[in-house]
Write an enzyme that holds these catalytic residues in place. Structure first.
Site, PDB file in Angstrom:
ATOM      1  N   GLU A 147       1.545  -0.677  -5.046  1.00 12.50           N
ATOM      2  CA  GLU A 147       0.568   0.364  -5.358  1.00 12.50           C
ATOM      3  C   GLU A 147       1.361   1.653  -5.313  1.00 12.50           C
ATOM      4  O   GLU A 147       1.592   2.220  -4.250  1.00 12.50           O
ATOM      5  CB  GLU A 147      -0.570   0.399  -4.330  1.00 12.50           C
ATOM      6  CG  GLU A 147      -1.661   1.376  -4.733  1.00 12.50           C
ATOM      7  CD  GLU A 147      -2.036   2.426  -3.702  1.00 12.50           C
ATOM      8  OE1 GLU A 147      -2.931   3.219  -3.980  1.00 12.50           O
ATOM      9  OE2 GLU A 147      -1.433   2.480  -2.612  1.00 12.50           O
ATOM     10  N   ASP A 169       0.829  -1.194   0.000  1.00 12.14           N
ATOM     11  CA  ASP A 169       0.000   0.000   0.000  1.00 12.14           C
ATOM     12  C   ASP A 169       0.872   1.255   0.000  1.00 12.14           C
ATOM     13  O   ASP A 169       1.851   1.338   0.751  1.00 12.14           O
ATOM     14  CB  ASP A 169      -0.888  -0.032   1.255  1.00 12.14           C
ATOM     15  CG  ASP A 169      -1.934   1.060   1.266  1.00 12.14           C
ATOM     16  OD1 ASP A 169      -2.799   1.044   0.374  1.00 12.14           O
ATOM     17  OD2 ASP A 169      -1.885   1.930   2.162  1.00 12.14           O
TER      18      ASP A 169
END
Ligand code: NOJ
Ligand code: MG
Length: 555
Positions: free
Chosen positions: A276, A212
């Site tokens: 990401e 993330d």
């Protein structure tokens, strides 16, 4: 139900190069205990569905202990399962079940920030300014005569300032919600902790990580101002993916991944990581990928492409060129839990659905790894009319934008909402499904050859047979494996390079706005997102449709 080809063998270390990964937004996938919230036992119970769909792997969004302010991207304990989602034993059971079916499991890791409920942050608040406890986060003195102004002009991605003041006068940085304080990755204790967390999950058998905010962990020395803010009409978020921000994509972030890669490589069976990451250019994004860093980064440019042949062609060419340089096939993504579902982005209603079906055939024919978002195989649209009081996205009160509409629990079957999401058909669901979803459930679509679900099942089976076989065209011999064919304007036409002796696959996508004639030389159609029009011995590909053709083997 159409039987699927066997999954990639789990002994193949390079599985991720051509895998189809299915994103499970755990909270909205399947609820085993009737509390209205999806959970790990729910995932376990639906593994046969995923195997039969024909995917290779699952990516599970965070299921760790969390106050759930940001859907679990606010982690209070990185080594435990939130009771809402189950227990560590449920996790072990789920991953064992997945592996037994030949499915890999990727988990989300959230290293940029913890939850404010994490013991480290509680300790930081209890400790004095300048303490070791505070140094695991980014605490600073404010500006202004009394320190009453934030330390710099940084803005939260969720709106408002990226700083919150604590009672003793210091401020702490949170690029997202105030309940998500940013960790200080210049502190060795933070690095050591996350390396242990990676090992913890690798030891439990995970096949990889989705990282993330992978571009965010290092902030520019001195935390300099950006020099533009929402107050002057130029929100910093507009630079995301387009420009350089002092809190994103700093060169030193790569040191972290160079330390992580040997950890992944020290485990058997091809453990991988996907970033990401948002960077100002495909070139900067490609720097995250390579043999000494991460295996993949999400290619969000594909998700952002507009519905035109030029737009898609440009994104595909750029992505493939970059992936050749870094030696790893790219990824393709149309939807995820942060973005309006692509049926709706492409126009909603019948037009949006036609285009989404065509886009699926385009994406699944491309060389590389595909990430599907749960429900796209059902052709689910964004739920646009959720009542405001039910919306849970922490960004909503500050920006008026909410990601709840793509997070509505999946419809599995039955005649009443939430359409089989819970254990006995009825029951609560944390967000309500529209009544139109009755016809979109897994049960309603199964066996209907016109359905989007059967289109995905058939396409995934053909993809295995024709493009994604281990040692097939995705192998090292041809790193790109795609050649463009001559076509009419507004039509994408390409062939996947087949190994000698294997039949070739041709994909056509009609974005031209009018039906187009199919060149007989492309071979025999094996799948189409809309039925081809057969006339006078010729074939027409309808508007907003895609089809695959198989050409006989060439020598
Ligand atoms: C990206 C995640 O996909 C999103 O859901 C989350 O809100 C932010 N990162 C912050 O963790
Ligand atoms: Mg539950």
């Amino acid at each position: 139900m159409t039987p699927s080809a066997p999954p990639h063998p789990r002994t193949d270390d390079d599985w991720w190069r051509s895998a189809v990964v299915y994103q499970v937004y755990v909270r909205s996938f399947a609820d085993s205990d009737g509390d209205g919230i999806g959970d790990l036992r729910g995932v376990r119970s639906r593994l046969p569905y995923l195997r039969d769909l024909g995917v290779d792997a699952l990516w599970l969004t965070p299921f760790y202990r969390s106050p759930m302010i940001d859907g679990g991207y606010d982690v209070a304990d990185y080594r435990d399962v939130d009771p809402m989602f189950g227990t560590l034993a449920d996790f072990d059971d789920m991953i064992g079940g997945a592996h037994a079916l030949g499915l890999r499991v990727i988990v989300d890791i959230v290293p940029n920030h913890s939850s404010s409920a994490h013991p480290w942050f509680t300790a930081a608040l209890a400790a004095a300014p300048g303490s070791a406890e505070r140094d695991r986060y980014l605490f600073r003195a404010g500006r202004g005569t009394e320190g009453e102004l934030p330390p710099n002009d940084w803005e939260s991605i969720f709106g408002g300032p990226a700083w919150t003041r604590v009672p003793d006068g210091q401020w702490y940085l949170h690029l997202f919600d105030p309940s998500q304080p940013d960790l200080n990755w210049r502190n060795p204790a933070v690095r050591a902790e996350f390396e242990e967390i990676l090992r913890f999950w690798l030891d439990r058998g995970v096949d990889g990580f989705r990282i993330d905010v992978a571009h965010g962990m290092i902030k520019a020395e001195g935390l300099p101002d950006v020099g533009r803010t929402s107050a002057d009409g130029r929100p910093q978020i507009e630079l995301l993916g387009r420009g350089r921000l002092p809190y994103f994509d700093q060169d030193e972030v790569h040191d972290i991944y160079r330390a992580w890669r040997p950890i992944l490589d020290s485990y058997p069976d091809g453990r991988m990581a996907v970033a990401e990451a948002w960077a100002e250019s495909p070139q900067r994004l490609a720097r995250y990928i390579g043999p000494d860093e991460l295996h993949q980064a999400f290619n969000f440019d594909f998700m952002d492409a507009t519905w035109s042949a030029d737009s898609f062609r440009k994104v595909i060419d750029t992505a493939l060129a970059e992936s050749t340089i870094v030696g790893a096939p790219t990824t393709w993504v149309l939807s995820n839990h942060d973005r309006q579902r692509h049926v709706t982005r492409y126009g909603d209603g019948p037009v949006g659905l036609r285009r989404a079906r065509a886009a699926a055939l385009l994406m699944l024919a491309l060389p590389g790894c595909v990430y599907l978002y749960q429900g796209e195989e059902l052709g689910l649209p964004e739920v646009l009319d959720l009542p405001d009081e039910l919306r849970q996205d922490p960004a909503f009160p500050r920006t008026g934008q909410s990601r709840d509409g793509c997070r509505v629990p999946l419809p599995w079957g039955g005649g009443l909402p939430p359409y089989g999401f819970g254990p006995d058909g009825g029951g609560p669901a944390w967000l309500p499904a529209p009544t139109t979803w009755r016809a979109l459930s897994v049960a309603a679509q199964t066996g209907d050859p016109e359905s989007t679900l059967e289109l995905y099942r058939a396409a995934l089976r053909l993809r295995r047979e024709h493009t994604a076989l281990p040692g097939g065209p995705d192998g090292a011999a041809d790193p790109v494996g795609l050649s463009w064919l001559e076509s009419e304007p507004g039509v994408l036409a390409f062939a996947r390079t087949a190994p000698a002796g294997a039949p070739g696959l041709v994909c056509l996508v009609n974005l031209s706005g009018a039906p187009v004639t199919v060149d007989g030389g492309h071979g025999e159609p094996v799948i189409a997102s809309q039925a081809l029009d057969e006339r006078d011995g010729g074939r027409m590909l309808p508007v907003d449709a895609a089809a695959w053709f198989v050409r006989p083997a060439t020598g």
